[in-house]
Design an enzyme around this catalytic site. Structure first.
Site, PDB file in Angstrom:
ATOM      1  N   ARG A 288      31.884  -1.336 -31.943  1.00 17.75           N
ATOM      2  CA  ARG A 288      30.526  -1.894 -31.957  1.00 17.75           C
ATOM      3  C   ARG A 288      30.047  -2.193 -33.384  1.00 17.75           C
ATOM      4  O   ARG A 288      30.388  -1.480 -34.327  1.00 17.75           O
ATOM      5  CB  ARG A 288      29.565  -0.954 -31.220  1.00 17.75           C
ATOM      6  CG  ARG A 288      29.990  -0.799 -29.763  1.00 17.75           C
ATOM      7  CD  ARG A 288      29.056   0.054 -28.973  1.00 17.75           C
ATOM      8  NE  ARG A 288      27.734  -0.547 -28.851  1.00 17.75           N
ATOM      9  CZ  ARG A 288      26.697   0.069 -28.311  1.00 17.75           C
ATOM     10  NH1 ARG A 288      26.834   1.300 -27.843  1.00 17.75           N
ATOM     11  NH2 ARG A 288      25.538  -0.531 -28.232  1.00 17.75           N
TER      12      ARG A 288
ATOM     13  N   ASP B  78      19.213  -2.804 -20.893  1.00 20.50           N
ATOM     14  CA  ASP B  78      20.303  -1.995 -20.337  1.00 20.50           C
ATOM     15  C   ASP B  78      20.455  -2.164 -18.824  1.00 20.50           C
ATOM     16  O   ASP B  78      21.375  -1.593 -18.226  1.00 20.50           O
ATOM     17  CB  ASP B  78      20.058  -0.510 -20.651  1.00 20.50           C
ATOM     18  CG  ASP B  78      20.214  -0.224 -22.138  1.00 20.50           C
ATOM     19  OD1 ASP B  78      20.942  -0.972 -22.822  1.00 20.50           O
ATOM     20  OD2 ASP B  78      19.607   0.755 -22.617  1.00 20.50           O
TER      21      ASP B  78
ATOM     22  N   LYS C 193      27.270  -4.211 -26.320  1.00 19.45           N
ATOM     23  CA  LYS C 193      26.879  -2.879 -25.829  1.00 19.45           C
ATOM     24  C   LYS C 193      28.144  -2.020 -25.692  1.00 19.45           C
ATOM     25  O   LYS C 193      29.153  -2.313 -26.299  1.00 19.45           O
ATOM     26  CB  LYS C 193      26.127  -3.014 -24.496  1.00 19.45           C
ATOM     27  CG  LYS C 193      24.792  -3.735 -24.638  1.00 19.45           C
ATOM     28  CD  LYS C 193      23.798  -2.932 -25.441  1.00 19.45           C
ATOM     29  CE  LYS C 193      22.480  -3.670 -25.633  1.00 19.45           C
ATOM     30  NZ  LYS C 193      21.593  -2.964 -26.576  1.00 19.45           N
TER      31      LYS C 193
HETATM   32  C1  S3P Z   1      18.178   2.012 -27.453  1.00 20.17           C
HETATM   33  C2  S3P Z   1      18.009   0.675 -27.705  1.00 20.17           C
HETATM   34  C3  S3P Z   1      18.784  -0.386 -27.041  1.00 20.17           C
HETATM   35  C4  S3P Z   1      19.532   0.123 -25.809  1.00 20.17           C
HETATM   36  C5  S3P Z   1      20.163   1.449 -26.036  1.00 20.17           C
HETATM   37  C6  S3P Z   1      19.139   2.492 -26.456  1.00 20.17           C
HETATM   38  C7  S3P Z   1      17.348   2.982 -28.190  1.00 20.17           C
HETATM   39  O1  S3P Z   1      19.718  -0.913 -27.942  1.00 20.17           O
HETATM   40  O2  S3P Z   1      20.510  -0.817 -25.411  1.00 20.17           O
HETATM   41  O3  S3P Z   1      20.800   1.890 -24.849  1.00 20.17           O
HETATM   42  O4  S3P Z   1      17.268   4.153 -27.762  1.00 20.17           O
HETATM   43  O5  S3P Z   1      16.756   2.590 -29.196  1.00 20.17           O
HETATM   44  P1  S3P Z   1      19.299  -2.072 -28.967  1.00 20.17           P
HETATM   45  O6  S3P Z   1      18.059  -1.656 -29.595  1.00 20.17           O
HETATM   46  O7  S3P Z   1      20.418  -2.184 -29.947  1.00 20.17           O
HETATM   47  O8  S3P Z   1      19.170  -3.302 -28.116  1.00 20.17           O
END
Ligand code: S3P
Length: 472
Positions: free
Chosen positions: A149, A347, A374
Site C-alpha cells: 500500500r 469502506d 485499500k
Molecule cells: C480510515 C480512513 C479510511 C478508511 C480506513 C479507515 C481512518 O481510509 O478506508 O478503513 O480510520 O481514518 P482513507 O482515509 O485513506 O480513505
C-alpha cells in the site's frame, strides 16, 4: 519483508500432544448459507477508526483514560502493541474496559523493535504522524497486503515538518521514520480525500509548536477532530468560500485523560444489514450503530435503492450519533450515487456491490479510484469474484457497473480469492446467502482484523456454515 499471516489456530509444538478435538484447526475457507430468513437482535463490535484514535490519544494524555467498547480486532491490537512499545501502559480489565496510562504529548519512547502493523493501514499512517514529531526513530513493517500500500501520501506532508523517511521502493513498507523535535508546523491541502492523511498531519501537529493546518476540499471522517477536542486540544474548524474545511490545531497540546465509549462500527454493521436486505423474509435489529454523517453514506444509498432500514432510539454515545437499525428484506433497485458521497462510505463499496448484484436494473458506481489502494484492489477483486458467482459486472478505471438480477439468486458455487482483505471476505460470505450454491471464501482469517465475531453473529441471525458441495 512482509510478516507472515498463517492460519491462526495451528498449534505449534514438539512433544506436547493435544487431544484431537483441540488440535483440529478451523477450516481456512468459509461458506455461509441461509436456510431460513434471518431474524434476531445483534450488536456489532466497536468502531475501528474510533478505537485506533482512542488508544493513540489516551497514550498521549497525562493520566489514566478508560475506553469501553474498544474493538478487539487485530488492527486495533496492532495499535495497542505499538503504543505500548513507545511507553504507554495499556491493560484490558476483566469487565472488558481498557485502561491506558499515557506518556504525555512529547513523551513517546524509542521503540526497541520494529512496529508490526499487521494488515492495518490506519495504524501505520496515523502512527507515522505521531512518530514524526517526536525525537525517536521507528521502523514499520506489515503483512503482504499492507506492504503493497502507498505510504508516499503521508511521507510527503510529514517530510515537510522536518521528519526523515527511508521507505522501500514505491514509498512502501518496511519503512523507517526519524522523527524531529521540534518539528515545523505545516499547512497542507489534501490532494486525496483521506482521513488517514488528514489525521497523520494533525497528530504530528500535537507535538509541534505553532499551528498545524489541514485543508480538506472534500470532507472525510471527522473522528480525529472530535476526539482531539474531547481530549482538550485546541482545534478550530472553518469552511472557506469553496466549501473546503480548514482544520487548525495548536501544538504543543496537553491532552487530558478521558472516559470513552466506542459506538458500534457502521462499516461492520453494513454486512448484517445487506444480508437482511437480500435474504427473503428477513427482519433483524442491529444495535448501537454509529451514524456519524461522515460515515453513514451506505445507509442513505441503500434507502435510496428501496431498502427498508429504520433508525430507532437515536442517541449520542461518546460524542457520536448512534441508533439501532431495524432492517427488513427489501426489493432493491439499481442506483448511480453522486461520487461526492464516496468518502462517507469508502469502506462499504464491496458490500454495496453485492446489494447491487441482487437489485433490479443497472447500478453505476464511480469515483472509486481510492478503492484500488485499500487492503486489496477492491474494484478488481470484487469484479472478479462477482463474475465468478454469476453476477454481471463491468469494471471501470474508477468504479463498477453492475446489472442486478432483480432479486433472483445468483449461481454461486465458485471459490473467491480474498487477497488478505477482510471486507472482501465478509462481502462474499454475505453474497453466498443469496446464491443457489454456496460461495467458498478462500480465507476466513482476514475477518479477524476488524470483526472477530462476524461468523458467530451471522449464525445467531440464522446463517449456517456449510461443507463444500452442499446446496445452499
Ligand atoms: C480510515 C480512513 C479510511 C478508511 C480506513 C479507515 C481512518 O481510509 O478506508 O478503513 O480510520 O481514518 P482513507 O482515509 O485513506 O480513505
Amino acid at each position: 519483508m512482509p510478516t507472515a499471516r498463517g492460519p491462526r489456530l495451528a498449534i505449534a509444538g514438539s512433544g506436547c500432544q493435544k487431544p484431537a478435538a483441540m488440535t483440529a484447526p478451523l477450516p481456512r475457507t468459509l461458506r455461509l448459507t441461509a436456510p431460513r430468513a434471518l431474524a434476531g437482535r445483534v450488536a456489532v463490535p466497536g468502531d475501528k477508526s474510533i478505537s485506533h484514535r482512542a488508544l493513540m490519544l489516551s497514550a498521549l494524555a497525562v493520566g489514566t483514560s478508560r475506553v469501553e467498547g474498544l474493538l478487539e480486532g487485530e488492527d486495533v491490537l496492532a495499535t495497542a502493541a505499538a503504543m505500548r512499545a513507545m511507553g504507554a501502559t495499556i491493560v484490558r480489565g476483566e469487565d472488558g474496559a481498557w485502561t491506558i496510562d499515557g506518556v504525555g504529548v512529547g513523551g513517546l519512547l524509542q521503540p526497541r523493535q520494529a512496529l508490526d502493523m499487521g494488515n492495518s493501514g490506519t495504524s501505520t499512517r496515523l502512527l507515522m504522524g505521531l512518530v514524526a514529531s517526536h525525537a525517536i526513530t521507528a521502523t514499520f513493517v506489515g503483512d503482504a497486503s499492507l506492504s503493497k500500500r502507498p505510504m508516499a501520501r503521508v511521507i510527503e506532508p510529514l517530510s515537510r515538518t522536518g521528519a526523515d523517511f527511508t521507505a522501500s521502493p514505491g514509498g512502501r513498507l518496511p519503512l523507517m521514520v526519524r522523527g524531529i523535535c521540534p518539528a515545523v508546523p505545516i499547512e497542507y491541502r489534501l490532494p486525496v480525500a483521506s482521513a488517514q492523511v488528514k489525521s497523520a498531519v494533525l497528530l504530528a501537529g500535537l507535538n509541534t509548536p505553532g499551528i498545524t493546518r489541514v485543508i480538506e476540499p472534500v470532507p472525510t471522517r471527522d473522528h480525529s477532530e472530535r476526539m482531539l477536542r474531547g481530549f482538550g486540544a485546541e482545534l478550530a474548524i472553518e469552511t472557506d468560500a469553496d466549501g473546503a474545511r480548514i482544520i487548525s490545531l495548536t501544538g504543543e497540546a496537553e491532552l487530558k485523560p478521558q472516559r470513552i465509549v466506542v459506538p458500534g462500527d457502521p462499516s461492520s454493521a453494513a454486512f448484517p444489514c445487506v444480508a437482511a436486505l437480500i435474504v427473503p423474509g428477513s427482519d433483524i435489529v442491529i444495535e448501537n450503530v454509529g451514524l456519524n454523517p461522515t460515515r453513514a453514506g451506505l445507509y442513505e444509498v441503500l434507502r435510496a435503492m428501496g431498502a427498508d432500514i429504520a433508525f430507532a432510539d437515536e442517541r449520542v454515545v461518546g460524542g457520536e450519533p448512534v441508533a439501532d437499525l431495524r432492517v427488513t428484506a427489501s426489493a432493491l433497485h439499481g442506483i448511480a450515487p453522486d461520487p461526492a458521497i464516496v468518502p462517507s462510505m469508502v469502506d462499504e463499496f464491496p458490500i454495496l456491490f453485492v446489494a447491487c448484484a441482487l437489485a433490479q436494473g443497472r447500478s453505476v458506481l464511480r469515483g472509486l479510484e481510492e478503492l484500488r489502494v485499500k487492503e486489496s484492489d477492491r474494484i478488481a477483486v470484487m469484479a472478479a469474484g462477482l463474475r465468478a458467482i454469476g453476477a454481471t459486472v463491468e469494471e471501470l478505471p474508477d468504479g463498477l457497473v453492475v446489472d442486478g438480477t432483480g432479486g433472483e439468486r445468483l449461481a454461486g458455487g465458485a471459490t473467491v480469492a480474498t487477497h488478505l482483505d477482510h471486507r472482501i471476505a465478509m462481502s462474499f460470505a454475505i453474497a453466498s446467502l443469496a446464491c443457489r450454491l454456496p460461495v467458498t471464501v478462500d480465507d476466513r482469517a482476514p475477518i479477524a482484523t476488524s470483526f472477530p465475531g462476524f461468523i458467530g453473529m451471522m449464525e445467531a441471525l440464522g446463517a449456517e456454515q456449510s461443507a463444500a458441495g452442499e446446496p445452499a
